[in-house]
Design a protein around this motif. Structure first.
Motif, PDB file in Angstrom:
ATOM      1  N   PRO A 172     -24.568  63.374  78.496  1.00 13.90           N
ATOM      2  CA  PRO A 172     -23.883  64.417  79.268  1.00 13.90           C
ATOM      3  C   PRO A 172     -23.760  63.997  80.724  1.00 13.90           C
ATOM      4  O   PRO A 172     -24.230  62.910  81.116  1.00 13.90           O
ATOM      5  CB  PRO A 172     -24.832  65.609  79.127  1.00 13.90           C
ATOM      6  CG  PRO A 172     -26.190  64.970  79.075  1.00 13.90           C
ATOM      7  CD  PRO A 172     -25.992  63.681  78.286  1.00 13.90           C
ATOM      8  N   ALA A 173     -23.146  64.838  81.532  1.00 12.27           N
ATOM      9  CA  ALA A 173     -23.090  64.592  82.971  1.00 12.27           C
ATOM     10  C   ALA A 173     -24.509  64.591  83.533  1.00 12.27           C
ATOM     11  O   ALA A 173     -25.366  65.364  83.104  1.00 12.27           O
ATOM     12  CB  ALA A 173     -22.247  65.663  83.649  1.00 12.27           C
ATOM     13  N   LEU A 174     -24.771  63.697  84.487  1.00 14.70           N
ATOM     14  CA  LEU A 174     -26.094  63.566  85.090  1.00 14.70           C
ATOM     15  C   LEU A 174     -25.956  63.503  86.609  1.00 14.70           C
ATOM     16  O   LEU A 174     -24.888  63.194  87.144  1.00 14.70           O
ATOM     17  CB  LEU A 174     -26.781  62.292  84.601  1.00 14.70           C
ATOM     18  CG  LEU A 174     -27.087  62.193  83.099  1.00 14.70           C
ATOM     19  CD1 LEU A 174     -27.533  60.774  82.757  1.00 14.70           C
ATOM     20  CD2 LEU A 174     -28.151  63.200  82.693  1.00 14.70           C
ATOM     21  N   VAL A 175     -27.056  63.797  87.290  1.00 12.05           N
ATOM     22  CA  VAL A 175     -27.139  63.616  88.737  1.00 12.05           C
ATOM     23  C   VAL A 175     -28.165  62.528  88.995  1.00 12.05           C
ATOM     24  O   VAL A 175     -29.248  62.524  88.396  1.00 12.05           O
ATOM     25  CB  VAL A 175     -27.539  64.913  89.453  1.00 12.05           C
ATOM     26  CG1 VAL A 175     -27.711  64.668  90.958  1.00 12.05           C
ATOM     27  CG2 VAL A 175     -26.485  65.995  89.216  1.00 12.05           C
ATOM     28  N   VAL A 176     -27.827  61.572  89.858  1.00 16.49           N
ATOM     29  CA  VAL A 176     -28.718  60.444  90.129  1.00 16.49           C
ATOM     30  C   VAL A 176     -28.926  60.281  91.629  1.00 16.49           C
ATOM     31  O   VAL A 176     -28.092  60.674  92.442  1.00 16.49           O
ATOM     32  CB  VAL A 176     -28.150  59.128  89.556  1.00 16.49           C
ATOM     33  CG1 VAL A 176     -27.942  59.240  88.059  1.00 16.49           C
ATOM     34  CG2 VAL A 176     -26.850  58.725  90.248  1.00 16.49           C
ATOM     35  N   ALA A 177     -30.084  59.717  91.967  1.00 10.70           N
ATOM     36  CA  ALA A 177     -30.338  59.202  93.314  1.00 10.70           C
ATOM     37  C   ALA A 177     -30.269  57.688  93.192  1.00 10.70           C
ATOM     38  O   ALA A 177     -30.852  57.117  92.265  1.00 10.70           O
ATOM     39  CB  ALA A 177     -31.698  59.646  93.818  1.00 10.70           C
ATOM     40  N   GLU A 178     -29.572  57.032  94.103  1.00 17.45           N
ATOM     41  CA  GLU A 178     -29.402  55.597  93.982  1.00 17.45           C
ATOM     42  C   GLU A 178     -29.398  54.910  95.337  1.00 17.45           C
ATOM     43  O   GLU A 178     -29.122  55.526  96.375  1.00 17.45           O
ATOM     44  CB  GLU A 178     -28.129  55.247  93.215  1.00 17.45           C
ATOM     45  CG  GLU A 178     -26.852  55.582  93.940  1.00 17.45           C
ATOM     46  CD  GLU A 178     -25.616  55.170  93.144  1.00 17.45           C
ATOM     47  OE1 GLU A 178     -25.638  55.285  91.907  1.00 17.45           O
ATOM     48  OE2 GLU A 178     -24.632  54.741  93.775  1.00 17.45           O
ATOM     49  N   VAL A 179     -29.726  53.622  95.297  1.00 15.93           N
ATOM     50  CA  VAL A 179     -29.670  52.772  96.489  1.00 15.93           C
ATOM     51  C   VAL A 179     -29.013  51.453  96.106  1.00 15.93           C
ATOM     52  O   VAL A 179     -29.069  51.026  94.950  1.00 15.93           O
ATOM     53  CB  VAL A 179     -31.078  52.503  97.072  1.00 15.93           C
ATOM     54  CG1 VAL A 179     -31.694  53.775  97.609  1.00 15.93           C
ATOM     55  CG2 VAL A 179     -31.998  51.864  96.041  1.00 15.93           C
ATOM     56  N   SER A 180     -28.412  50.790  97.064  1.00 14.76           N
ATOM     57  CA  SER A 180     -27.847  49.454  96.882  1.00 14.76           C
ATOM     58  C   SER A 180     -28.751  48.464  97.600  1.00 14.76           C
ATOM     59  O   SER A 180     -29.109  48.672  98.769  1.00 14.76           O
ATOM     60  CB  SER A 180     -26.434  49.376  97.456  1.00 14.76           C
ATOM     61  OG  SER A 180     -25.564  50.247  96.765  1.00 14.76           O
ATOM     62  N   VAL A 181     -29.141  47.409  96.886  1.00  9.31           N
ATOM     63  CA  VAL A 181     -30.063  46.420  97.454  1.00  9.31           C
ATOM     64  C   VAL A 181     -29.589  45.015  97.100  1.00  9.31           C
ATOM     65  O   VAL A 181     -28.796  44.826  96.180  1.00  9.31           O
ATOM     66  CB  VAL A 181     -31.502  46.634  96.950  1.00  9.31           C
ATOM     67  CG1 VAL A 181     -32.094  47.914  97.508  1.00  9.31           C
ATOM     68  CG2 VAL A 181     -31.543  46.672  95.437  1.00  9.31           C
ATOM     69  N   THR A 182     -30.089  44.032  97.834  1.00  7.40           N
ATOM     70  CA  THR A 182     -29.770  42.636  97.566  1.00  7.40           C
ATOM     71  C   THR A 182     -31.052  41.882  97.220  1.00  7.40           C
ATOM     72  O   THR A 182     -32.158  42.319  97.533  1.00  7.40           O
ATOM     73  CB  THR A 182     -29.102  41.972  98.780  1.00  7.40           C
ATOM     74  OG1 THR A 182     -29.995  42.047  99.896  1.00  7.40           O
ATOM     75  CG2 THR A 182     -27.801  42.662  99.129  1.00  7.40           C
ATOM     76  N   GLY A 183     -30.883  40.730  96.573  1.00  7.18           N
ATOM     77  CA  GLY A 183     -32.023  39.913  96.198  1.00  7.18           C
ATOM     78  C   GLY A 183     -31.967  39.576  94.726  1.00  7.18           C
ATOM     79  O   GLY A 183     -31.040  39.983  94.022  1.00  7.18           O
ATOM     80  N   ASP A 184     -32.976  38.846  94.234  1.00 13.50           N
ATOM     81  CA  ASP A 184     -33.007  38.592  92.808  1.00 13.50           C
ATOM     82  C   ASP A 184     -33.402  39.868  92.075  1.00 13.50           C
ATOM     83  O   ASP A 184     -33.751  40.871  92.701  1.00 13.50           O
ATOM     84  CB  ASP A 184     -33.942  37.428  92.464  1.00 13.50           C
ATOM     85  CG  ASP A 184     -35.400  37.685  92.839  1.00 13.50           C
ATOM     86  OD1 ASP A 184     -35.841  38.853  92.835  1.00 13.50           O
ATOM     87  OD2 ASP A 184     -36.107  36.711  93.137  1.00 13.50           O
ATOM     88  N   ARG A 185     -33.332  39.842  90.748  1.00 12.71           N
ATOM     89  CA  ARG A 185     -33.524  41.070  89.970  1.00 12.71           C
ATOM     90  C   ARG A 185     -34.860  41.748  90.264  1.00 12.71           C
ATOM     91  O   ARG A 185     -34.918  42.953  90.509  1.00 12.71           O
ATOM     92  CB  ARG A 185     -33.402  40.769  88.479  1.00 12.71           C
ATOM     93  CG  ARG A 185     -33.504  42.008  87.596  1.00 12.71           C
ATOM     94  CD  ARG A 185     -33.429  41.652  86.124  1.00 12.71           C
ATOM     95  NE  ARG A 185     -32.121  41.145  85.751  1.00 12.71           N
ATOM     96  CZ  ARG A 185     -31.093  41.922  85.386  1.00 12.71           C
ATOM     97  NH1 ARG A 185     -31.236  43.232  85.371  1.00 12.71           N
ATOM     98  NH2 ARG A 185     -29.936  41.394  85.040  1.00 12.71           N
ATOM     99  N   LYS A 186     -35.940  40.970  90.265  1.00 13.04           N
ATOM    100  CA  LYS A 186     -37.262  41.560  90.475  1.00 13.04           C
ATOM    101  C   LYS A 186     -37.422  42.116  91.881  1.00 13.04           C
ATOM    102  O   LYS A 186     -37.931  43.226  92.078  1.00 13.04           O
ATOM    103  CB  LYS A 186     -38.350  40.526  90.185  1.00 13.04           C
ATOM    104  CG  LYS A 186     -38.541  40.228  88.707  1.00 13.04           C
ATOM    105  CD  LYS A 186     -39.734  39.306  88.505  1.00 13.04           C
ATOM    106  CE  LYS A 186     -39.971  39.058  87.022  1.00 13.04           C
ATOM    107  NZ  LYS A 186     -41.147  38.161  86.805  1.00 13.04           N
ATOM    108  N   ALA A 187     -36.991  41.335  92.873  1.00 15.47           N
ATOM    109  CA  ALA A 187     -37.117  41.783  94.257  1.00 15.47           C
ATOM    110  C   ALA A 187     -36.279  43.030  94.506  1.00 15.47           C
ATOM    111  O   ALA A 187     -36.713  43.966  95.188  1.00 15.47           O
ATOM    112  CB  ALA A 187     -36.707  40.664  95.213  1.00 15.47           C
ATOM    113  N   ALA A 188     -35.079  43.065  93.934  1.00 11.81           N
ATOM    114  CA  ALA A 188     -34.199  44.221  94.104  1.00 11.81           C
ATOM    115  C   ALA A 188     -34.797  45.455  93.452  1.00 11.81           C
ATOM    116  O   ALA A 188     -34.747  46.561  94.003  1.00 11.81           O
ATOM    117  CB  ALA A 188     -32.826  43.917  93.522  1.00 11.81           C
ATOM    118  N   ALA A 189     -35.370  45.287  92.259  1.00 14.64           N
ATOM    119  CA  ALA A 189     -35.973  46.418  91.565  1.00 14.64           C
ATOM    120  C   ALA A 189     -37.125  46.995  92.370  1.00 14.64           C
ATOM    121  O   ALA A 189     -37.270  48.219  92.502  1.00 14.64           O
ATOM    122  CB  ALA A 189     -36.447  45.988  90.184  1.00 14.64           C
TER     123      ALA A 189
END
Length: 209
Positions: free
Chosen positions: A42-59
């Motif tokens: 269904p429709a959802l509401v999210v909080a999100e950020v944009s980050v750079t780096g490799d996968r682990k560092a970004a996570a």
């Protein structure tokens, strides 16, 4: 620095600030075959950020920013229940399809990290983030092809399971309409072989009639 980031996350969890999530987004399964299935979200509401780096560092960086928001870093100083999964998905000029659960996806060092907000949350009812890097968004209903796998979500596991999910999509005559995202459900202290992961690819809605 890597050790300090990990210590921060573990410290939050061990003091009770990062309780294991008990709520997950609702969905219906329209097709299941082995570890693969097609889900209707269904429709959802999210909080999100944009980050750079490799996968682990970004996570790690994305988790820290989003954790700050739900642990009271907002205009109401309100704690918001953490749900599962965390999602990591592609950023930087790519269309970002709905990803549910924390989801993680990306390429060229550009990633979007998402927390799904608790059921019933709306853009109007949620407090505004204090950190300008954290954004709230409403996500439209979506149909997702999903594959489940356990263990560590390393490059080899992601590559192999992406290939398996793509084969499932082809075999079921589905049309992929977005990039693959990684959803992770478990805290960092959980034994690696018990961890639950999913890869998700948005697919076109089922034909009507």
């Amino acid at each position: 620095m890597k050790f300090l980031r990990l210590a921060l996350i573990l410290g939050l969890c061990l003091t009770g600030a990062c309780a294991i999530a008990t709520e997950e987004p609702a969905f219906t399964v329209s097709l299941a075959q082995g570890d693969c299935e097609v889900r209707e979200y269904p429709a959802l509401v999210v909080a999100e950020v944009s980050v750079t780096g490799d996968r682990k560092a970004a996570a790690s960086a994305g988790f820290r920013l989003l954790a700050g928001y739900i642990f009271g870093g907002n205009t109401a100083r309100q704690k918001i229940a953490m749900t599962a999964p965390v999602v990591q998905a592609p950023a930087a000029g790519q269309k970002i399809a709905m990803t549910a659960p924390v989801l993680q996806s990306g390429g060229d060092g550009q990633w979007v990290i998402r927390f799904i907000m608790p059921r019933g949350a709306t853009l109007e009812s949620l407090p505004r983030p204090n950190d300008p890097e954290v954004h709230l968004h409403a996500i439209a209903p979506a149909r997702m092809a999903v594959i489940r796998f356990s263990g560590l979500a390393g490059p080899d596991a992601i590559t192999a399971n992406t290939a398996a999910l793509s084969a499932f999509i082809t075999a079921q005559h589905l049309q992929a309409i977005g990039p693959v995202s990684l959803a992770q459900y478990d805290p960092p202290w959980k034994l690696w072989f018990l961890r639950r992961n999913e890869l998700m690819i948005p697919v076109a809605p089922a034909a009507q009639g």
